[in-house]
Motif scaffolding. Sequence first.
Motif, PDB file in Angstrom:
ATOM      1  N   ALA A  10       0.844  -1.201   0.000  1.00  0.00           N
ATOM      2  CA  ALA A  10       0.000   0.000   0.000  1.00  0.00           C
ATOM      3  C   ALA A  10       0.876   1.248   0.000  1.00  0.00           C
ATOM      4  CB  ALA A  10      -0.931   0.000   1.210  1.00  0.00           C
ATOM      5  N   LEU A  11       1.921   1.234   0.794  1.00  0.00           N
ATOM      6  CA  LEU A  11       2.831   2.368   0.852  1.00  0.00           C
ATOM      7  C   LEU A  11       3.563   2.553  -0.474  1.00  0.00           C
ATOM      8  CD1 LEU A  11       3.854   4.606   2.662  1.00  0.00           C
ATOM      9  CD2 LEU A  11       5.548   3.007   3.569  1.00  0.00           C
ATOM     10  N   ARG A  12       4.005   1.461  -1.085  1.00  0.00           N
ATOM     11  CA  ARG A  12       4.705   1.554  -2.373  1.00  0.00           C
ATOM     12  C   ARG A  12       3.786   2.059  -3.486  1.00  0.00           C
ATOM     13  NH1 ARG A  12       7.916  -3.991  -3.006  1.00  0.00           N
ATOM     14  NH2 ARG A  12       8.338  -3.154  -5.085  1.00  0.00           N
ATOM     15  N   VAL A  13       2.539   1.617  -3.481  1.00  0.00           N
ATOM     16  CA  VAL A  13       1.574   2.088  -4.484  1.00  0.00           C
ATOM     17  C   VAL A  13       1.318   3.573  -4.303  1.00  0.00           C
ATOM     18  CG1 VAL A  13      -0.847   1.960  -5.212  1.00  0.00           C
ATOM     19  CG2 VAL A  13       0.467  -0.142  -4.893  1.00  0.00           C
ATOM     20  N   MET A  14       1.089   3.992  -3.067  1.00  0.00           N
ATOM     21  CA  MET A  14       0.842   5.410  -2.797  1.00  0.00           C
ATOM     22  C   MET A  14       2.046   6.257  -3.192  1.00  0.00           C
ATOM     23  SD  MET A  14      -2.235   5.895  -1.559  1.00  0.00           S
ATOM     24  CE  MET A  14      -2.140   7.427  -0.642  1.00  0.00           C
ATOM     25  N   LEU A  15       3.240   5.779  -2.911  1.00  0.00           N
ATOM     26  CA  LEU A  15       4.451   6.508  -3.269  1.00  0.00           C
ATOM     27  C   LEU A  15       4.607   6.582  -4.786  1.00  0.00           C
ATOM     28  CD1 LEU A  15       6.961   8.004  -2.381  1.00  0.00           C
ATOM     29  CD2 LEU A  15       8.119   5.797  -2.136  1.00  0.00           C
ATOM     30  N   ASP A  16       4.314   5.501  -5.483  1.00  0.00           N
ATOM     31  CA  ASP A  16       4.393   5.506  -6.947  1.00  0.00           C
ATOM     32  C   ASP A  16       3.403   6.508  -7.534  1.00  0.00           C
ATOM     33  OD1 ASP A  16       3.605   4.467  -9.797  1.00  0.00           O
ATOM     34  OD2 ASP A  16       5.487   3.444  -9.334  1.00  0.00           O
ATOM     35  N   LEU A  17       2.186   6.515  -7.006  1.00  0.00           N
ATOM     36  CA  LEU A  17       1.190   7.483  -7.483  1.00  0.00           C
ATOM     37  C   LEU A  17       1.653   8.916  -7.214  1.00  0.00           C
ATOM     38  CD1 LEU A  17      -2.172   5.780  -6.397  1.00  0.00           C
ATOM     39  CD2 LEU A  17      -1.196   5.904  -8.700  1.00  0.00           C
ATOM     40  N   ALA A  18       2.293   9.133  -6.073  1.00  0.00           N
ATOM     41  CA  ALA A  18       2.799  10.468  -5.738  1.00  0.00           C
ATOM     42  C   ALA A  18       3.919  10.884  -6.693  1.00  0.00           C
ATOM     43  CB  ALA A  18       3.297  10.495  -4.292  1.00  0.00           C
ATOM     44  N   GLN A  19       4.822   9.967  -6.964  1.00  0.00           N
ATOM     45  CA  GLN A  19       5.960  10.277  -7.826  1.00  0.00           C
ATOM     46  C   GLN A  19       5.547  10.490  -9.278  1.00  0.00           C
ATOM     47  OE1 GLN A  19       8.226   6.786  -6.718  1.00  0.00           O
ATOM     48  NE2 GLN A  19       9.655   8.030  -5.511  1.00  0.00           N
ATOM     49  N   ASN A  20       4.412   9.956  -9.658  1.00  0.00           N
ATOM     50  CA  ASN A  20       3.959  10.046 -11.044  1.00  0.00           C
ATOM     51  C   ASN A  20       2.643  10.808 -11.163  1.00  0.00           C
ATOM     52  OD1 ASN A  20       5.960   8.220 -12.555  1.00  0.00           O
ATOM     53  ND2 ASN A  20       5.389   7.020 -10.773  1.00  0.00           N
ATOM     54  N   GLN A  21       2.337  11.655 -10.204  1.00  0.00           N
ATOM     55  CA  GLN A  21       1.050  12.345 -10.173  1.00  0.00           C
ATOM     56  C   GLN A  21       0.830  13.256 -11.370  1.00  0.00           C
ATOM     57  OE1 GLN A  21       0.586  14.648  -6.582  1.00  0.00           O
ATOM     58  NE2 GLN A  21       2.703  15.376  -6.670  1.00  0.00           N
ATOM     59  N   SER A  22       1.882  13.705 -12.004  1.00  0.00           N
ATOM     60  CA  SER A  22       1.716  14.577 -13.174  1.00  0.00           C
ATOM     61  C   SER A  22       1.132  13.813 -14.368  1.00  0.00           C
ATOM     62  CB  SER A  22       3.053  15.213 -13.567  1.00  0.00           C
ATOM     63  OG  SER A  22       3.982  14.218 -13.945  1.00  0.00           O
ATOM     64  N   ASP A  23       1.119  12.474 -14.292  1.00  0.00           N
ATOM     65  CA  ASP A  23       0.556  11.651 -15.369  1.00  0.00           C
ATOM     66  C   ASP A  23      -0.955  11.504 -15.265  1.00  0.00           C
ATOM     67  OD1 ASP A  23       3.146  11.331 -16.233  1.00  0.00           O
ATOM     68  OD2 ASP A  23       3.376   9.309 -15.422  1.00  0.00           O
ATOM     69  N   GLY A  24      -1.574  12.083 -14.249  1.00  0.00           N
ATOM     70  CA  GLY A  24      -3.021  11.962 -14.072  1.00  0.00           C
ATOM     71  C   GLY A  24      -3.390  10.601 -13.510  1.00  0.00           C
ATOM     72  N   TYR A  25      -4.456  10.025 -14.043  1.00  0.00           N
ATOM     73  CA  TYR A  25      -4.881   8.694 -13.601  1.00  0.00           C
ATOM     74  C   TYR A  25      -3.897   7.663 -14.134  1.00  0.00           C
ATOM     75  CZ  TYR A  25      -9.257  10.721 -11.999  1.00  0.00           C
ATOM     76  OH  TYR A  25     -10.181  11.465 -11.319  1.00  0.00           O
ATOM     77  N   ILE A  26      -3.455   6.784 -13.254  1.00  0.00           N
ATOM     78  CA  ILE A  26      -2.421   5.813 -13.600  1.00  0.00           C
ATOM     79  C   ILE A  26      -2.992   4.399 -13.471  1.00  0.00           C
ATOM     80  CG2 ILE A  26      -0.140   4.938 -12.980  1.00  0.00           C
ATOM     81  CD1 ILE A  26       0.392   7.773 -11.796  1.00  0.00           C
ATOM     82  N   ALA A  27      -2.818   3.614 -14.515  1.00  0.00           N
ATOM     83  CA  ALA A  27      -3.275   2.222 -14.503  1.00  0.00           C
ATOM     84  C   ALA A  27      -2.430   1.424 -13.510  1.00  0.00           C
ATOM     85  CB  ALA A  27      -3.150   1.625 -15.898  1.00  0.00           C
ATOM     86  N   MET A  28      -3.069   0.577 -12.741  1.00  0.00           N
ATOM     87  CA  MET A  28      -2.356  -0.227 -11.759  1.00  0.00           C
ATOM     88  C   MET A  28      -1.388  -1.200 -12.419  1.00  0.00           C
ATOM     89  SD  MET A  28      -2.842   0.784  -8.726  1.00  0.00           S
ATOM     90  CE  MET A  28      -2.778   2.419  -9.457  1.00  0.00           C
ATOM     91  N   LYS A  29      -1.645  -1.535 -13.663  1.00  0.00           N
ATOM     92  CA  LYS A  29      -0.711  -2.398 -14.397  1.00  0.00           C
ATOM     93  C   LYS A  29       0.654  -1.717 -14.498  1.00  0.00           C
ATOM     94  CE  LYS A  29      -0.083  -4.830 -18.747  1.00  0.00           C
ATOM     95  NZ  LYS A  29      -0.603  -5.143 -20.063  1.00  0.00           N
ATOM     96  N   LYS A  30       0.666  -0.415 -14.737  1.00  0.00           N
ATOM     97  CA  LYS A  30       1.924   0.338 -14.814  1.00  0.00           C
ATOM     98  C   LYS A  30       2.617   0.385 -13.455  1.00  0.00           C
ATOM     99  CE  LYS A  30       0.922   3.337 -18.719  1.00  0.00           C
ATOM    100  NZ  LYS A  30       0.849   4.722 -19.202  1.00  0.00           N
ATOM    101  N   VAL A  31       1.833   0.603 -12.418  1.00  0.00           N
ATOM    102  CA  VAL A  31       2.403   0.645 -11.063  1.00  0.00           C
ATOM    103  C   VAL A  31       2.999  -0.719 -10.730  1.00  0.00           C
ATOM    104  CG1 VAL A  31       1.897   0.949  -8.604  1.00  0.00           C
ATOM    105  CG2 VAL A  31       0.830   2.460 -10.296  1.00  0.00           C
ATOM    106  N   ALA A  32       2.272  -1.784 -11.029  1.00  0.00           N
ATOM    107  CA  ALA A  32       2.748  -3.139 -10.751  1.00  0.00           C
ATOM    108  C   ALA A  32       4.070  -3.405 -11.474  1.00  0.00           C
ATOM    109  CB  ALA A  32       1.694  -4.164 -11.162  1.00  0.00           C
ATOM    110  N   GLU A  33       4.151  -2.982 -12.726  1.00  0.00           N
ATOM    111  CA  GLU A  33       5.384  -3.180 -13.497  1.00  0.00           C
ATOM    112  C   GLU A  33       6.537  -2.379 -12.904  1.00  0.00           C
ATOM    113  OE1 GLU A  33       4.297  -2.092 -17.480  1.00  0.00           O
ATOM    114  OE2 GLU A  33       3.126  -3.928 -17.787  1.00  0.00           O
TER     115      GLU A  33
END
Length: 133
Positions: A10-33
């Motif tokens: 959960a922490l890693r997902v939230m951090l990934d979303l934070a680091q890539n927030q300029s991309d807007g909505y992010i597919a979880m497939k990208k986060v997983a990769e």
Amino acid sequence: MLISTRGRYALRVMLDLAQNQSDGYIAMKKVAERQGLSLKYIERIMPVLSKNNYVEGVHGKGGGYRLSREPKDYKVGDILRLAEGDLAPVTCLQCNAEKCDRADTCPTLPMWTEFHNMVNTYFDGIKLSDLMK
């Protein structure tokens, strides 16, 4: 005390979303990769984050998730407690635990209580934005 895979992911997902927030909505497939995590496991965590307004989600083409607030507005402790349910080191200090019949005479309870407070204070002192540095 052990932070489970659920809390760490959960922490890693939230951090990934934070680091890539300029991309807007992010597919979880990208986060997983990017994170080397199981997509199926992430998909089990996201409803809890979404239900508690930590993330916003959009379904369909171009959909995904994004943070609901700025990274500076998320405490690591809150994310971990949401994912883990609790950060208590012993059962008697868990949320909604029944009072132990030995609580008044337990010589170790003050130690566990202080440790519990230290853990919560430590994690609450770290913001998601701190981890982005």
